[in-house]
Design a protein around this motif. Structure first.
Motif, mmCIF file in Angstrom:
data_model
loop_
_atom_site.group_PDB
_atom_site.id
_atom_site.type_symbol
_atom_site.label_atom_id
_atom_site.label_comp_id
_atom_site.label_asym_id
_atom_site.label_seq_id
_atom_site.Cartn_x
_atom_site.Cartn_y
_atom_site.Cartn_z
ATOM 1 N N PHE A 180 0.838 -1.205 0.000
ATOM 2 C CA PHE A 180 0.000 0.000 0.000
ATOM 3 C C PHE A 180 0.868 1.248 0.000
ATOM 4 C CE2 PHE A 180 -1.939 3.474 2.343
ATOM 5 C CZ PHE A 180 -3.143 3.630 1.693
ATOM 6 N N VAL A 181 1.871 1.282 0.871
ATOM 7 C CA VAL A 181 2.752 2.446 0.963
ATOM 8 C C VAL A 181 3.477 2.676 -0.355
ATOM 9 C CG1 VAL A 181 4.847 3.335 2.077
ATOM 10 C CG2 VAL A 181 3.029 2.310 3.468
ATOM 11 N N GLN A 182 3.975 1.619 -0.964
ATOM 12 C CA GLN A 182 4.680 1.746 -2.238
ATOM 13 C C GLN A 182 3.777 2.298 -3.331
ATOM 14 O OE1 GLN A 182 6.244 -2.172 -2.931
ATOM 15 N NE2 GLN A 182 7.724 -2.024 -1.253
ATOM 16 N N GLN A 183 2.532 1.822 -3.384
ATOM 17 C CA GLN A 183 1.584 2.350 -4.371
ATOM 18 C C GLN A 183 1.329 3.832 -4.149
ATOM 19 O OE1 GLN A 183 -1.716 -0.620 -3.816
ATOM 20 N NE2 GLN A 183 -1.662 -0.650 -6.053
ATOM 21 N N PHE A 184 1.146 4.198 -2.891
ATOM 22 C CA PHE A 184 0.899 5.606 -2.553
ATOM 23 C C PHE A 184 2.079 6.471 -2.978
ATOM 24 C CE2 PHE A 184 1.195 9.293 0.185
ATOM 25 C CZ PHE A 184 -0.105 9.763 0.242
ATOM 26 N N GLU A 185 3.275 6.051 -2.644
ATOM 27 C CA GLU A 185 4.468 6.820 -2.987
ATOM 28 C C GLU A 185 4.601 6.975 -4.495
ATOM 29 O OE1 GLU A 185 7.626 4.718 -1.107
ATOM 30 O OE2 GLU A 185 7.120 5.417 0.918
ATOM 31 N N GLN A 186 4.337 5.919 -5.233
ATOM 32 C CA GLN A 186 4.433 5.979 -6.688
ATOM 33 C C GLN A 186 3.434 6.977 -7.263
ATOM 34 O OE1 GLN A 186 3.895 1.883 -7.828
ATOM 35 N NE2 GLN A 186 5.896 1.252 -7.039
ATOM 36 N N LYS A 187 2.204 6.976 -6.745
ATOM 37 C CA LYS A 187 1.184 7.920 -7.215
ATOM 38 C C LYS A 187 1.582 9.353 -6.889
ATOM 39 C CE LYS A 187 -1.774 5.015 -8.961
ATOM 40 N NZ LYS A 187 -2.051 5.013 -10.417
ATOM 41 N N ALA A 188 2.119 9.564 -5.697
ATOM 42 C CA ALA A 188 2.513 10.913 -5.299
ATOM 43 C C ALA A 188 3.654 11.431 -6.181
ATOM 44 C CB ALA A 188 2.924 10.912 -3.833
ATOM 45 N N ILE A 189 4.641 10.603 -6.413
ATOM 46 C CA ILE A 189 5.778 10.995 -7.251
ATOM 47 C C ILE A 189 5.323 11.273 -8.678
ATOM 48 C CG2 ILE A 189 7.925 10.155 -8.278
ATOM 49 C CD1 ILE A 189 8.338 8.601 -5.602
ATOM 50 N N ALA A 190 4.435 10.436 -9.191
ATOM 51 C CA ALA A 190 3.927 10.630 -10.551
ATOM 52 C C ALA A 190 3.156 11.943 -10.666
ATOM 53 C CB ALA A 190 3.035 9.452 -10.948
ATOM 54 N N GLU A 191 2.407 12.299 -9.618
ATOM 55 C CA GLU A 191 1.644 13.549 -9.635
ATOM 56 C C GLU A 191 2.569 14.747 -9.708
ATOM 57 O OE1 GLU A 191 -1.718 16.001 -9.679
ATOM 58 O OE2 GLU A 191 -1.535 13.825 -9.928
ATOM 59 N N ALA A 192 3.625 14.752 -8.897
ATOM 60 C CA ALA A 192 4.573 15.861 -8.933
ATOM 61 C C ALA A 192 5.247 15.955 -10.297
ATOM 62 C CB ALA A 192 5.619 15.682 -7.824
ATOM 63 N N ARG A 193 5.651 14.811 -10.823
ATOM 64 C CA ARG A 193 6.329 14.796 -12.129
ATOM 65 C C ARG A 193 5.404 15.283 -13.240
ATOM 66 N NH1 ARG A 193 8.312 9.956 -11.934
ATOM 67 N NH2 ARG A 193 10.477 10.511 -11.470
ATOM 68 N N SER A 194 4.120 14.896 -13.191
ATOM 69 C CA SER A 194 3.177 15.293 -14.244
ATOM 70 C C SER A 194 2.940 16.792 -14.270
ATOM 71 C CB SER A 194 1.841 14.561 -14.056
ATOM 72 O OG SER A 194 1.137 15.048 -12.923
ATOM 73 N N ARG A 195 3.162 17.444 -13.141
ATOM 74 C CA ARG A 195 2.964 18.894 -13.067
ATOM 75 C C ARG A 195 4.261 19.662 -13.318
ATOM 76 N NH1 ARG A 195 -1.393 20.499 -8.415
ATOM 77 N NH2 ARG A 195 -2.535 18.532 -8.261
ATOM 78 N N GLY A 196 5.329 18.950 -13.574
ATOM 79 C CA GLY A 196 6.598 19.602 -13.830
ATOM 80 C C GLY A 196 7.236 20.182 -12.585
ATOM 81 N N LEU A 197 6.891 19.615 -11.428
ATOM 82 C CA LEU A 197 7.432 20.101 -10.165
ATOM 83 C C LEU A 197 8.574 19.201 -9.708
ATOM 84 C CD1 LEU A 197 4.026 20.924 -8.432
ATOM 85 C CD2 LEU A 197 5.644 22.536 -9.466
ATOM 86 N N ASP A 198 9.312 19.686 -8.725
ATOM 87 C CA ASP A 198 10.514 18.992 -8.274
ATOM 88 C C ASP A 198 10.239 17.970 -7.177
ATOM 89 O OD1 ASP A 198 12.613 20.560 -9.809
ATOM 90 O OD2 ASP A 198 11.575 22.178 -8.753
#
Length: 268
Positions: A180-198
């Motif tokens: 669960f934690v790994q899935q959450f982290e992956q979604k969070a990282i993908a969200e930041a990347r999709s917005r062009g944020l660091d």
């Protein structure tokens, strides 16, 4: 005389004030000894979920609220990003609670110019299988573990032993919890990347972490039911994850970047 350390930015979340199991005394001690220019309250600060079932509001919980209000009145910029346990405050997005700003999410600029998306993290629940089951054993079982954690540490304190998280110990040994934690982290990282944020700063899953994954910062400031953890940005731009109750200064550190030009302190 109590000494304090001053930071550029401080992030805390999942304090769950109103929940009998929150570590309000540790939290107040932490806030008294860690001052800042900007304080982010990253959701689940007041546990309206729990209070709607059975109210619990001792003096220690009110003392934390009073301290945060005093910080805001004394010039600290305080930004409240509500979570799923305090959703009422989302109705106030774009407004203020006294001197406290309320935002659905926020983009914070670090001293070195990197930009971080700040949100609670419950927005990722619909994308994670079985996320409605709190972590891995459900809400009621989780509450039982946290309650046992509180009793255990009361006993340890009487014996002069340091704080130890029973629930944290169990979670790291559960494959379902870690998935669960790994899935959450992956979604969070993908969200930041999709917005062009660091990077991204969140809470929600009660699993503190500070790391860089393929060039994107993943920061989870943990909680104040179990880990008693927060993330800070020092005056020189260093990011640190502090576990307060376990060692009073146990740190995970990421230094600032030197390749980007500094931007203004905040952006909306």
């Amino acid at each position: 005389m109590m000494t304090s350390t001053h930071y550029r930015t401080l992030w805390i979340s999942d304090t769950h004030l109103g929940n009998r199991n929150t570590q309000a005394d540790h939290l107040l001690e932490f806030l008294q000894q860690h001052t800042c220019d900007t304080l982010f309250l990253v959701g689940d600060i007041i546990d309206l979920w729990k209070m709607s079932k059975k109210g619990h509001w001792p003096k220690s919980h009110q003392a934390v609220v009073n301290h945060v209000i005093t910080m805001a009145e004394n010039g600290v910029r305080v930004l409240y990003v509500p979570g799923n346990h305090d959703p009422f405050f989302r109705k106030l997005v774009g407004h203020r609670l006294g001197r406290i700003e309320v935002h659905e999410e926020y983009v914070h600029t670090l001293l070195d110019g990197r930009q971080l998306l700040v949100l609670h993290g419950d927005c990722f629940d619909d994308h994670i299988a079985h996320s409605r089951v709190l972590f891995w054993i459900g809400d009621h079982a989780y509450e039982t573990i946290v309650r046992l954690n509180r009793w255990l540490n009361q006993w340890r304190a009487r014996l002069g032993k340091s704080y130890w998280s029973l629930s944290g110990f169990l979670k790291v040994r559960s494959k379902k919890a870690q998935h669960f934690v790994q899935q959450f982290e992956q979604k969070a990282i993908a969200e930041a990347r999709s917005r062009g944020l660091d990077g991204i700063v969140c809470g929600h899953i009660h699993q503190a972490k500070l790391e860089e994954v393929d060039g994107v910062l993943y920061i989870n400031d943990g909680d104040w039911l179990e880990s008693c953890s927060s993330v800070v940005e020092t005056q020189d731009g260093t990011l640190q994850l502090l576990h307060w109750a376990t060692a009073h200064q146990q740190r995970v550190t990421l230094p600032p970047k030197v390749t980007k030009k500094p931007r203004p302190a905040f952006s909306s």
